[in-house]
Design a protein around this motif. Structure first.
Motif, PDB file in Angstrom:
ATOM      1  N   THR A 130     -24.293  12.950 -41.450  1.00 35.78           N
ATOM      2  CA  THR A 130     -24.565  12.203 -40.168  1.00 35.78           C
ATOM      3  C   THR A 130     -26.041  12.674 -39.465  1.00 35.78           C
ATOM      4  O   THR A 130     -25.917  14.068 -39.345  1.00 35.78           O
ATOM      5  CB  THR A 130     -23.356  12.080 -38.946  1.00 35.78           C
ATOM      6  N   ASP A 131     -26.798  11.936 -39.279  1.00 33.80           N
ATOM      7  CA  ASP A 131     -27.849  12.192 -38.215  1.00 33.80           C
ATOM      8  C   ASP A 131     -27.648  12.108 -36.972  1.00 33.80           C
ATOM      9  O   ASP A 131     -27.022  10.957 -36.440  1.00 33.80           O
ATOM     10  CB  ASP A 131     -29.115  11.442 -38.639  1.00 33.80           C
ATOM     11  N   PHE A 132     -27.518  12.938 -36.190  1.00 33.81           N
ATOM     12  CA  PHE A 132     -27.330  12.982 -34.773  1.00 33.81           C
ATOM     13  C   PHE A 132     -28.410  13.325 -34.042  1.00 33.81           C
ATOM     14  O   PHE A 132     -29.400  14.195 -34.089  1.00 33.81           O
ATOM     15  CB  PHE A 132     -26.374  14.274 -34.441  1.00 33.81           C
ATOM     16  N   ILE A 133     -28.908  12.079 -33.385  1.00 27.68           N
ATOM     17  CA  ILE A 133     -30.296  11.906 -32.692  1.00 27.68           C
ATOM     18  C   ILE A 133     -29.775  11.746 -31.181  1.00 27.68           C
ATOM     19  O   ILE A 133     -29.139  11.056 -30.711  1.00 27.68           O
ATOM     20  CB  ILE A 133     -30.895  10.728 -33.064  1.00 27.68           C
ATOM     21  N   TRP A 134     -30.862  12.895 -30.772  1.00 28.54           N
ATOM     22  CA  TRP A 134     -30.347  13.250 -29.101  1.00 28.54           C
ATOM     23  C   TRP A 134     -31.636  13.060 -28.388  1.00 28.54           C
ATOM     24  O   TRP A 134     -32.617  13.568 -28.727  1.00 28.54           O
ATOM     25  CB  TRP A 134     -29.337  14.226 -28.839  1.00 28.54           C
ATOM     26  N   VAL A 135     -31.455  12.523 -26.940  1.00 31.24           N
ATOM     27  CA  VAL A 135     -32.758  12.860 -26.061  1.00 31.24           C
ATOM     28  C   VAL A 135     -31.959  13.115 -24.824  1.00 31.24           C
ATOM     29  O   VAL A 135     -31.077  12.846 -24.398  1.00 31.24           O
ATOM     30  CB  VAL A 135     -33.211  11.297 -25.798  1.00 31.24           C
ATOM     31  N   ALA A 136     -32.513  14.292 -23.925  1.00 31.42           N
ATOM     32  CA  ALA A 136     -31.961  14.682 -22.721  1.00 31.42           C
ATOM     33  C   ALA A 136     -32.988  14.805 -21.948  1.00 31.42           C
ATOM     34  O   ALA A 136     -34.171  15.169 -22.130  1.00 31.42           O
ATOM     35  CB  ALA A 136     -31.405  16.270 -23.075  1.00 31.42           C
TER      36      ALA A 136
ATOM     37  N   ARG B 168     -29.147  17.075 -38.605  1.00 34.78           N
ATOM     38  CA  ARG B 168     -28.486  16.672 -39.853  1.00 34.78           C
ATOM     39  C   ARG B 168     -27.093  17.583 -39.781  1.00 34.78           C
ATOM     40  O   ARG B 168     -27.222  18.467 -40.149  1.00 34.78           O
ATOM     41  CB  ARG B 168     -29.129  16.618 -41.119  1.00 34.78           C
ATOM     42  N   ILE B 169     -26.026  16.709 -39.621  1.00 34.85           N
ATOM     43  CA  ILE B 169     -24.798  17.405 -39.881  1.00 34.85           C
ATOM     44  C   ILE B 169     -23.915  16.900 -41.028  1.00 34.85           C
ATOM     45  O   ILE B 169     -23.893  15.670 -41.386  1.00 34.85           O
ATOM     46  CB  ILE B 169     -23.802  17.227 -38.358  1.00 34.85           C
ATOM     47  N   GLU B 170     -23.740  17.918 -41.898  1.00 35.00           N
ATOM     48  CA  GLU B 170     -23.033  17.432 -43.215  1.00 35.00           C
ATOM     49  C   GLU B 170     -21.406  17.185 -42.914  1.00 35.00           C
ATOM     50  O   GLU B 170     -20.696  18.002 -43.295  1.00 35.00           O
ATOM     51  CB  GLU B 170     -22.971  18.836 -44.558  1.00 35.00           C
ATOM     52  N   ALA B 171     -21.190  15.996 -42.488  1.00 34.20           N
ATOM     53  CA  ALA B 171     -19.786  15.432 -42.292  1.00 34.20           C
ATOM     54  C   ALA B 171     -20.111  13.934 -41.913  1.00 34.20           C
ATOM     55  O   ALA B 171     -20.988  13.536 -41.685  1.00 34.20           O
ATOM     56  CB  ALA B 171     -19.204  16.052 -41.055  1.00 34.20           C
ATOM     57  N   PRO B 172     -18.920  13.360 -42.357  1.00 32.88           N
ATOM     58  CA  PRO B 172     -19.050  11.745 -42.142  1.00 32.88           C
ATOM     59  C   PRO B 172     -19.154  11.452 -40.437  1.00 32.88           C
ATOM     60  O   PRO B 172     -18.877  11.998 -39.698  1.00 32.88           O
ATOM     61  CB  PRO B 172     -17.654  11.176 -42.616  1.00 32.88           C
ATOM     62  N   ILE B 173     -19.662  10.202 -40.497  1.00 30.67           N
ATOM     63  CA  ILE B 173     -20.110   9.845 -39.000  1.00 30.67           C
ATOM     64  C   ILE B 173     -18.734   9.807 -38.043  1.00 30.67           C
ATOM     65  O   ILE B 173     -18.697  10.338 -36.787  1.00 30.67           O
ATOM     66  CB  ILE B 173     -20.736   8.614 -38.908  1.00 30.67           C
ATOM     67  N   GLU B 174     -17.702   9.665 -38.435  1.00 34.76           N
ATOM     68  CA  GLU B 174     -16.435   9.512 -37.827  1.00 34.76           C
ATOM     69  C   GLU B 174     -16.012  10.880 -37.338  1.00 34.76           C
ATOM     70  O   GLU B 174     -15.560  11.366 -36.202  1.00 34.76           O
ATOM     71  CB  GLU B 174     -15.110   9.015 -38.594  1.00 34.76           C
ATOM     72  N   THR B 175     -16.311  11.951 -38.150  1.00 30.54           N
ATOM     73  CA  THR B 175     -15.902  13.496 -37.832  1.00 30.54           C
ATOM     74  C   THR B 175     -17.027  13.712 -36.621  1.00 30.54           C
ATOM     75  O   THR B 175     -16.471  14.439 -35.716  1.00 30.54           O
ATOM     76  CB  THR B 175     -16.135  14.403 -39.037  1.00 30.54           C
ATOM     77  N   VAL B 176     -18.201  13.545 -36.987  1.00 25.28           N
ATOM     78  CA  VAL B 176     -19.221  13.940 -35.896  1.00 25.28           C
ATOM     79  C   VAL B 176     -18.950  13.345 -34.521  1.00 25.28           C
ATOM     80  O   VAL B 176     -19.077  13.920 -33.502  1.00 25.28           O
ATOM     81  CB  VAL B 176     -20.540  13.527 -36.337  1.00 25.28           C
ATOM     82  N   TRP B 177     -18.524  12.045 -34.576  1.00 27.29           N
ATOM     83  CA  TRP B 177     -18.260  11.262 -33.375  1.00 27.29           C
ATOM     84  C   TRP B 177     -17.081  11.855 -32.534  1.00 27.29           C
ATOM     85  O   TRP B 177     -17.082  12.349 -31.640  1.00 27.29           O
ATOM     86  CB  TRP B 177     -17.883   9.742 -33.848  1.00 27.29           C
ATOM     87  N   ALA B 178     -16.198  12.104 -33.425  1.00 24.95           N
ATOM     88  CA  ALA B 178     -14.683  12.712 -32.905  1.00 24.95           C
ATOM     89  C   ALA B 178     -15.051  14.163 -32.215  1.00 24.95           C
ATOM     90  O   ALA B 178     -14.535  14.430 -30.987  1.00 24.95           O
ATOM     91  CB  ALA B 178     -13.567  12.763 -33.786  1.00 24.95           C
TER      92      ALA B 178
END
Length: 147
Positions: free
Chosen positions: A104-110, A8-18
């Protein structure tokens, strides 16, 4: 080896994407990254990183490519790295989900495959070292985005 998490990142989705699709920003947060060079704008990069497994330290040179980007919801990254006597292949899928107006929830799989000398010598430590590096990386990401 497969790793996954939701951060969980405390920022809007556009900010996290960028941030997460900017190689220079990501490189500053990744432990051990020494350099990143853009080969093809916003798509292909060459990076140098050192990774330690106990008392074994290895310097990898990696080719990294964004294989797919669907702004601002999904990205797929592929990397192939080599070190003397060793190689690594990494595939990362990133999903971005709004978790409120400014989170934004940043969901990742590696999927990480390490071959060669380093795999033989450090097999038992790879999982814990990789999880530790991922934790350090996301702590740095959050510090940079949530300032």
């Amino acid at each position: 080896m497969r790793l996954n998490d939701t951060v969980r990142i405390e920022a809007p989705i556009e900010t996290v994407w960028a941030f997460m699709t900017n190689a220079d920003e990501v490189a500053r947060c990744a432990p051990g990254v020494e350099s990143v060079e853009e080969i093809e704008k916003d798509k292909k990069y060459k990076a140098v990183a050192s990774v330690g497994f106990g008392n074994i330290k290895v310097k990898f040179t990696a080719d990294i490519e964004f294989a797919e980007l669907q702004e601002p919801n999904y990205g797929k990254l592929m990397a192939h790295g080599t070190a003397p006597g060793s190689a690594a292949d990494v595939m990362v899928e990133m999903k971005f989900a709004e978790a409120g107006p400014s989170a934004t929830d940043f969901i990742w799989v590696a999927d990480v495959t390490i071959m060669g000398t380093i795999a033989a010598l450090a097999n038992r430590m790879m999982g814990s070292v990789t999880r530790k590096l991922a934790g350090e990386f996301f702590n740095n990401v959050k510090k940079n985005i949530e300032k």
